[in-house]
Design an enzyme around this catalytic site. Sequence first.
Site, mmCIF file in Angstrom:
data_model
loop_
_atom_site.group_PDB
_atom_site.id
_atom_site.type_symbol
_atom_site.label_atom_id
_atom_site.label_comp_id
_atom_site.label_asym_id
_atom_site.label_seq_id
_atom_site.Cartn_x
_atom_site.Cartn_y
_atom_site.Cartn_z
ATOM 1 N N ASN A 13 0.871 -1.174 0.000
ATOM 2 C CA ASN A 13 0.000 0.000 0.000
ATOM 3 C C ASN A 13 0.909 1.224 0.000
ATOM 4 O O ASN A 13 1.511 1.553 1.022
ATOM 5 C CB ASN A 13 -0.896 -0.019 1.251
ATOM 6 C CG ASN A 13 -1.725 1.246 1.362
ATOM 7 O OD1 ASN A 13 -1.749 2.072 0.458
ATOM 8 N ND2 ASN A 13 -2.407 1.403 2.488
ATOM 9 N N TRP A 14 1.007 1.863 -1.165
ATOM 10 C CA TRP A 14 1.933 2.997 -1.293
ATOM 11 C C TRP A 14 1.368 4.260 -0.636
ATOM 12 O O TRP A 14 2.075 5.253 -0.533
ATOM 13 C CB TRP A 14 2.248 3.260 -2.771
ATOM 14 C CG TRP A 14 3.049 2.179 -3.429
ATOM 15 C CD1 TRP A 14 3.423 0.965 -2.893
ATOM 16 C CD2 TRP A 14 3.605 2.207 -4.763
ATOM 17 N NE1 TRP A 14 4.162 0.247 -3.816
ATOM 18 C CE2 TRP A 14 4.287 0.977 -4.971
ATOM 19 C CE3 TRP A 14 3.582 3.134 -5.805
ATOM 20 C CZ2 TRP A 14 4.947 0.677 -6.160
ATOM 21 C CZ3 TRP A 14 4.241 2.830 -7.002
ATOM 22 C CH2 TRP A 14 4.917 1.618 -7.173
ATOM 23 N N LYS A 15 0.109 4.225 -0.229
ATOM 24 C CA LYS A 15 -0.551 5.389 0.380
ATOM 25 C C LYS A 15 -0.349 6.619 -0.525
ATOM 26 O O LYS A 15 -0.320 6.469 -1.738
ATOM 27 C CB LYS A 15 -0.044 5.593 1.813
ATOM 28 C CG LYS A 15 -0.173 4.300 2.650
ATOM 29 C CD LYS A 15 0.018 4.493 4.112
ATOM 30 C CE LYS A 15 -0.153 3.147 4.827
ATOM 31 N NZ LYS A 15 -0.056 3.245 6.274
ATOM 32 N N HIS A 103 -9.551 1.325 4.677
ATOM 33 C CA HIS A 103 -8.295 1.485 5.412
ATOM 34 C C HIS A 103 -8.519 2.413 6.612
ATOM 35 O O HIS A 103 -9.294 3.366 6.520
ATOM 36 C CB HIS A 103 -7.211 2.041 4.485
ATOM 37 C CG HIS A 103 -5.847 1.955 5.100
ATOM 38 N ND1 HIS A 103 -5.397 2.881 6.012
ATOM 39 C CD2 HIS A 103 -4.861 1.039 4.959
ATOM 40 C CE1 HIS A 103 -4.176 2.521 6.401
ATOM 41 N NE2 HIS A 103 -3.832 1.411 5.777
ATOM 42 N N GLU A 105 -6.870 4.760 7.762
ATOM 43 C CA GLU A 105 -6.620 6.184 7.481
ATOM 44 C C GLU A 105 -7.828 6.816 6.809
ATOM 45 O O GLU A 105 -8.129 7.992 7.019
ATOM 46 C CB GLU A 105 -5.346 6.328 6.626
ATOM 47 C CG GLU A 105 -4.100 6.041 7.462
ATOM 48 C CD GLU A 105 -2.940 5.443 6.702
ATOM 49 O OE1 GLU A 105 -2.935 5.489 5.449
ATOM 50 O OE2 GLU A 105 -2.027 4.910 7.367
ATOM 51 N N GLU A 178 -5.341 -4.861 10.406
ATOM 52 C CA GLU A 178 -4.320 -3.837 10.605
ATOM 53 C C GLU A 178 -4.601 -3.079 11.902
ATOM 54 O O GLU A 178 -5.360 -2.097 11.909
ATOM 55 C CB GLU A 178 -4.328 -2.841 9.436
ATOM 56 C CG GLU A 178 -4.040 -3.464 8.090
ATOM 57 C CD GLU A 178 -3.437 -2.450 7.131
ATOM 58 O OE1 GLU A 178 -2.343 -2.730 6.624
ATOM 59 O OE2 GLU A 178 -4.033 -1.383 6.913
ATOM 60 N N GLY A 184 2.598 2.259 10.844
ATOM 61 C CA GLY A 184 3.549 3.365 10.731
ATOM 62 C C GLY A 184 4.248 3.716 12.031
ATOM 63 O O GLY A 184 4.855 4.774 12.156
ATOM 64 N N SER A 224 3.499 -2.125 10.261
ATOM 65 C CA SER A 224 4.948 -2.183 10.479
ATOM 66 C C SER A 224 5.550 -3.543 10.113
ATOM 67 O O SER A 224 6.493 -4.002 10.746
ATOM 68 C CB SER A 224 5.310 -1.811 11.922
ATOM 69 O OG SER A 224 4.885 -0.491 12.206
ATOM 70 N N GLY A 245 2.914 -1.121 4.237
ATOM 71 C CA GLY A 245 2.960 0.316 3.959
ATOM 72 C C GLY A 245 4.382 0.763 3.697
ATOM 73 O O GLY A 245 4.926 0.565 2.610
ATOM 74 N N GLY A 246 5.022 1.335 4.702
ATOM 75 C CA GLY A 246 6.358 1.922 4.560
ATOM 76 C C GLY A 246 7.364 1.041 3.833
ATOM 77 O O GLY A 246 8.063 1.508 2.922
HETATM 78 P P1 13P Z 1 3.012 0.369 7.638
HETATM 79 O O1 13P Z 1 3.553 -0.896 7.044
HETATM 80 O O2 13P Z 1 3.754 1.606 7.182
HETATM 81 O O3 13P Z 1 2.907 0.279 9.139
HETATM 82 O O4 13P Z 1 1.525 0.539 7.082
HETATM 83 C C1 13P Z 1 0.651 -0.525 7.148
HETATM 84 C C2 13P Z 1 -0.575 -0.177 6.388
HETATM 85 O O5 13P Z 1 -1.338 0.684 6.778
HETATM 86 C C3 13P Z 1 -0.819 -0.886 5.124
HETATM 87 O O6 13P Z 1 -2.082 -0.625 4.647
#
Ligand code: 13P
Length: 262
Positions: A13-15, A103, A105, A178, A184, A224, A245-246
């Site tokens: 997930n590149w956000k 998600h 967010e 999640e 994050g 994470s 994510g990251g």
């Molecule tokens: P991180 O891997 O940066 O913690 O993010 C997880 C996430 O929200 C994937 O959708």
Amino acid sequence: MEHMARKPLIAGNWKMNETIGEAVVLAQEISNEMEPDWLDAVAVAVCPPFTDLKPVYTVFEFDKLRVGVGAQNVYWEPSGAYTGEISIPMISAIGCAYCIVGHSERRQYFGETNEDVNRKVQALLADRTHPIDPIVCVGESLSVRESGDYITFVDAQVRAAFAGIDADVARAAIVAYEPIWAIGTGRTATPEQAQEVCSAIRETLGALFGQDVADEMRILYGGSMNEGNADLLLGQPDIDGGLIGGASLKASSFVQIVKAAL
Ligand code: 13P
């Protein structure tokens, strides 16, 4: 890591990261570092911003690499006066095979409710001629975790997301657990914590759709996840992959996580 009939899925997930040029470079780096035959054993997808979907799709298409592309959100109406929204036919027409829904967010910053999530999941599962598999995100906040009621909370999110959906179409959906406190933050859930909730999610899916369908559906962990902790998380019996994510923004880290799923 083999889980009965379930093929693991590693999805990035590149956000809200990567402009078009940066996205093409990242996709090309991922493509260069992947062995095509890994994709027999593990499904891989990346979910870039809308503006990058087509160019990223084209990179993998040109390389004949079976990496799927997914959107991070979608609207449930097929077309019309909904300024700023993107429809399922639009993401389907540019080759999306997945779509993240609900998600944390989006729930937190954009006010998405369980009802919105349900409409999106229903709309995605309704069109099986151009199948886009929803990746339905659930997970509790730190305060819910500390209250001890996190299983009840996640169970309710799963039931709300799948309300009114039949078992025969539900099987295409993917659930991503999640925990918000792990996103994050560098504070990953332990394999035991993640397994506990993923197993509870499978129980809920079993109650909704029957055990056979629940045993077919993939449940991912996200929060994470990185090349250092993926192996143990992916080794859990009810964890069928990861939503990253990251660590998905660095090709070498993402590809290492893919390798951990083999
Ligand atoms: P991180 O891997 O940066 O913690 O993010 C997880 C996430 O929200 C994937 O959708």
